[in-house]
Structure formats: structure tokens, C-alpha cells
Scaffold this motif. Structure first.
Motif, PDB file in Angstrom:
ATOM      1  N   VAL A 156       0.860  -1.177   0.000  1.00  0.00           N
ATOM      2  CA  VAL A 156       0.000   0.000   0.000  1.00  0.00           C
ATOM      3  C   VAL A 156       0.897   1.227   0.000  1.00  0.00           C
ATOM      4  CG1 VAL A 156      -1.704   1.318   1.305  1.00  0.00           C
ATOM      5  CG2 VAL A 156      -1.825  -1.179   1.261  1.00  0.00           C
ATOM      6  N   SER A 157       0.652   2.180  -0.882  1.00  0.00           N
ATOM      7  CA  SER A 157       1.499   3.366  -0.957  1.00  0.00           C
ATOM      8  C   SER A 157       0.658   4.631  -0.881  1.00  0.00           C
ATOM      9  CB  SER A 157       2.329   3.368  -2.247  1.00  0.00           C
ATOM     10  OG  SER A 157       1.494   3.418  -3.388  1.00  0.00           O
ATOM     11  N   GLN A 158       1.204   5.641  -0.216  1.00  0.00           N
ATOM     12  CA  GLN A 158       0.572   6.949  -0.100  1.00  0.00           C
ATOM     13  C   GLN A 158       1.601   8.011  -0.471  1.00  0.00           C
ATOM     14  OE1 GLN A 158      -0.658   5.816   4.048  1.00  0.00           O
ATOM     15  NE2 GLN A 158      -2.479   7.018   3.543  1.00  0.00           N
ATOM     16  N   ARG A 159       1.219   8.891  -1.373  1.00  0.00           N
ATOM     17  CA  ARG A 159       2.164   9.867  -1.910  1.00  0.00           C
ATOM     18  C   ARG A 159       2.509  10.927  -0.859  1.00  0.00           C
ATOM     19  NH1 ARG A 159       1.651  12.513  -7.960  1.00  0.00           N
ATOM     20  NH2 ARG A 159       3.723  13.497  -8.022  1.00  0.00           N
ATOM     21  N   LEU A 160       3.808  11.267  -0.791  1.00  0.00           N
ATOM     22  CA  LEU A 160       4.269  12.247   0.192  1.00  0.00           C
ATOM     23  C   LEU A 160       4.835  13.511  -0.438  1.00  0.00           C
ATOM     24  CD1 LEU A 160       6.096   9.915   2.763  1.00  0.00           C
ATOM     25  CD2 LEU A 160       3.771  10.846   2.912  1.00  0.00           C
ATOM     26  N   THR A 161       5.291  13.455  -1.694  1.00  0.00           N
ATOM     27  CA  THR A 161       5.834  14.647  -2.343  1.00  0.00           C
ATOM     28  C   THR A 161       5.324  14.758  -3.769  1.00  0.00           C
ATOM     29  OG1 THR A 161       7.836  13.534  -3.177  1.00  0.00           O
ATOM     30  CG2 THR A 161       7.965  14.540  -0.974  1.00  0.00           C
ATOM     31  N   TRP A 162       5.269  15.981  -4.251  1.00  0.00           N
ATOM     32  CA  TRP A 162       4.909  16.290  -5.626  1.00  0.00           C
ATOM     33  C   TRP A 162       6.066  17.114  -6.180  1.00  0.00           C
ATOM     34  CZ3 TRP A 162       1.721  15.352  -1.738  1.00  0.00           C
ATOM     35  CH2 TRP A 162       0.581  14.577  -1.974  1.00  0.00           C
ATOM     36  N   ASP A 163       7.022  16.432  -6.812  1.00  0.00           N
ATOM     37  CA  ASP A 163       8.295  17.060  -7.120  1.00  0.00           C
ATOM     38  C   ASP A 163       8.382  17.623  -8.532  1.00  0.00           C
ATOM     39  OD1 ASP A 163      10.425  16.579  -4.864  1.00  0.00           O
ATOM     40  OD2 ASP A 163       9.221  14.765  -4.952  1.00  0.00           O
ATOM     41  N   THR A 164       9.153  18.707  -8.636  1.00  0.00           N
ATOM     42  CA  THR A 164       9.613  19.207  -9.924  1.00  0.00           C
ATOM     43  C   THR A 164      11.137  19.124  -9.930  1.00  0.00           C
ATOM     44  OG1 THR A 164       9.609  21.471  -9.081  1.00  0.00           O
ATOM     45  CG2 THR A 164       7.651  20.732 -10.297  1.00  0.00           C
ATOM     46  N   LEU A 165      11.697  19.044 -11.139  1.00  0.00           N
ATOM     47  CA  LEU A 165      13.145  18.903 -11.310  1.00  0.00           C
ATOM     48  C   LEU A 165      13.714  20.202 -11.863  1.00  0.00           C
ATOM     49  CD1 LEU A 165      13.128  15.430 -13.145  1.00  0.00           C
ATOM     50  CD2 LEU A 165      13.201  15.846 -10.686  1.00  0.00           C
ATOM     51  N   PHE A 166      14.835  20.663 -11.292  1.00  0.00           N
ATOM     52  CA  PHE A 166      15.478  21.879 -11.782  1.00  0.00           C
ATOM     53  C   PHE A 166      16.914  21.937 -11.266  1.00  0.00           C
ATOM     54  CE2 PHE A 166      13.102  22.731  -7.947  1.00  0.00           C
ATOM     55  CZ  PHE A 166      13.999  23.405  -7.129  1.00  0.00           C
ATOM     56  N   PRO A 167      17.803  22.589 -12.013  1.00  0.00           N
ATOM     57  CA  PRO A 167      19.203  22.702 -11.589  1.00  0.00           C
ATOM     58  C   PRO A 167      19.360  23.672 -10.415  1.00  0.00           C
ATOM     59  CG  PRO A 167      19.006  22.931 -13.966  1.00  0.00           C
ATOM     60  CD  PRO A 167      17.619  23.054 -13.392  1.00  0.00           C
TER      61      PRO A 167
END
Length: 296
Positions: A156-167
Motif C-alpha cells: 500500500v502506498s501513499q504519496r508524500l511529495t509532488w516534485d519538480t526537477l530543476f538545476p
């Protein structure tokens, strides 16, 4: 030289108490044994060691030279055993919640928030064990913090982050050679994290910087290493938004471009779907998910 076998613990305990009391009768009272039983255990210990530990004096007991040398060794061993036993099995059968997970997630996301949890739930202890490249939950773990797409069979998984990628990089590095467009990253070392599907090649392709050779640069097994190297001005790291808010806020890192790409992977709270949660683990899980949505 043949090593002596360890004597039984009850013999050592009888010696330690008798050496403190210097009286077999008082030692027997403390140990809830008869005086004869204590005397016999001391004799057995002395026979085992091949030395006399006590001097039988007309008005009581005294320690021999060997006994004086042996006493602090035995006391230290008994104390360590007692402390270790209490730490692991004491506290009225309380046990820590066992969480296995990303070290980067702990350092940059969870650690700053844990004080609030401890204040709200002082009776719940956390044991956080960092793992790298572990694919399966340990049977003793209550939960895991895992990076990925959120789909794992039997879990069972529950999302903890909503990430974006950037330098990200240091202000000092930008001052040496300005970063105006994404292709300018080719003028600096790229810092890579092993194991992420979406690394430098993905980000550069998404922002149209196809000419940059992203195959060079230092490689690390955790995001913590790349962020630290970037902070020290040793290159440019590809950051996950949930991991660098504090570092951007206080100026340890800067974001040279405006292009942020949504990451398809994120951090998830994961547990065995068939296992019943410990009540304290349920409290911590609920709190984690609440924090995740609060800082979304």
C-alpha cells in the motif's frame, strides 16, 4: 594460548554483589539466595578461573589482587548488559516505530518536521534506518519511504511529495560563469545521482538543450551528496523541489533557470498490504500524510 570460556552469568553476578558487600550473608539477601548457594557459586567461579578472588579473613572478606582487578571488568559488563536490555526491551514493552527509507528524504524533508510530531506524540519513538537500493520491505519494518511511481505489488502506498526537477548551484559558481540558458550547464561539472530514472539527460531533453553532453561529471548514490557538492561550488545538481526549499530560502543554493519539469517519480509512504499496523505506526503514518498535503 587457549582462551578461557566465559563463566555463567549467575556466578559473575554472585561475585559482583559479594565483592560490593564483602559479606556472603548480605550478598545472599540481595540475590534472594541462601548463603550456602552464594558461597558455592563463588567457589565454582574461582575453580573455573583457577585463582582465588577473595581472602577469607577472621572478621569477614577481602578481595585478592585478582579479585580487585576482575571486579571493574565484571561490573562494566553487567552494567552494559542491563542498559542494553532496558533500551531494547524495557519501557513497559514500548517499541519504536521502525521506518526504513531514503536518507535524503529524512535530512531534507522529515527531520525539520519531527520536533512537531514528538511534541504532539511524546509516547511514540521512531527508529529511522536509511536504505539505498533495497527493493523489499524488511519483515520487521512498520513502513518505508520509497522513491518511485507508487505502484509496488503487495504494498500500500501513499504519496508524500509532488516534485519538480530543476538545476541548483552555489551563488559563487554562477558568478564565475553566468548561467543564462540551460545549455550553459555544459560550462560546469554536472553532479549525478545514481538510480533516478529522470536525471540530467531527461531534464536537458525536456528543456531543449540537446547539444549538452550529460555523460560526464561525478556520480553519487544519494541526493544529499550532490546537493552538498553544489553548495560547495563543485558543480550543478539536479534538485527535487521537496528537498531544497530550505537551502534556496537561506541562500545556500540558487536556482539559475526558470524551467522546472514535473517529475513522474515521487516519495511514497509504503507498507505491507497484508500486515496489521501497530497503533503507534498508524499514528505516525497519518501524521506523515497530513504533513505531505500541508507542504504540497
Amino acid at each position: 594460548m587457549k582462551q578461557k570460556t566465559l563463566p555463567p552469568l549467575n556466578w559473575l553476578r554472585a561475585f559482583e554483589v559479594s565483592a560490593r558487600c564483602l559479606n556472603f550473608t548480605h550478598a545472599a539477601e540481595e540475590l534472594f539466595l541462601t548463603q550456602g548457594a552464594v558461597s558455592q557459586q563463588i567457589r565454582q567461579l574461582e575453580s573455573h578461573l583457577g585463582v582465588a578472588l577473595f581472602k577469607r579473613l577472621p572478621r569477614g572478606l577481602g578481595l585478592s589482587e585478582e579479585g580487585q582487578a576482575y571486579l571493574p571488568v565484571v561490573q562494566d559488563a553487567i552494567t552494559r548488559l542491563a542498559v542494553g536490555t532496558n533500551e531494547i526491551f524495557g519501557q513497559h514493552k514500548r517499541r519504536p516505530i521502525k521506518v526504513r527509507g531514503s536518507l535524503a528524504f529524512f535530512v531534507h524533508w522529515l527531520a525539520p518536521k519531527l520536533q512537531a510530531f514528538s511534541q504532539a506524540h511524546p509516547h511514540v519513538d521512531i527508529r529511522y534506518i536509511s536504505n539505498i537500493w533495497v527493493k523489499e520491505l524488511d519483515g520487521e519494518d512498520d513502513m518505508e519511504i520509497r522513491w518511485g511511481h507508487g505502484q509496488w505489488p503487495g504494498l500500500v502506498s501513499q504519496r508524500l511529495t509532488w516534485d519538480t526537477l530543476f538545476p541548483v548551484c552555489s551563488a559563487g559558481l554562477m558568478a564565475k560563469s553566468p548561467l543564462t540558458v540551460p545549455a550553459d550547464v555544459s560550462n560546469h561539472p554536472l553532479l549525478h545521482v545514481l538510480g533516478y530514472e529522470e536525471g540530467w539527460g531527461y531534464w536537458l531533453n525536456m528543456v531543449g538543450a540537446h547539444s549538452v553532453d550529460f555523460s560526464t561529471g561525478m556520480q553519487f548514490d544519494t541526493l544529499i551528496s550532490t546537493l552538498r557538492m553544489a553548495e560547495l561550488g563543485q558543480g550543478i545538481a539536479l534538485a527535487r523541489s521537496s528537498m531544497v526549499d530550505d537551502m534556496l530560502r537561506d541562500g545556500r543554493l540558487v536556482e539559475p533557470f526558470t524551467q522546472r519539469i514535473d517529475a513522474s517519480e515521487s516519495f511514497y509512504l509504503v507498507r505491507d498490504s497484508g500486515a496489521e499496523q501497530h497503533p503507534d505506526a498508524a499514528i505516525f503514518s497519518t501524521w506523515l500524510v497530513e504533513q505531505a498535503h500541508r507542504f504540497k
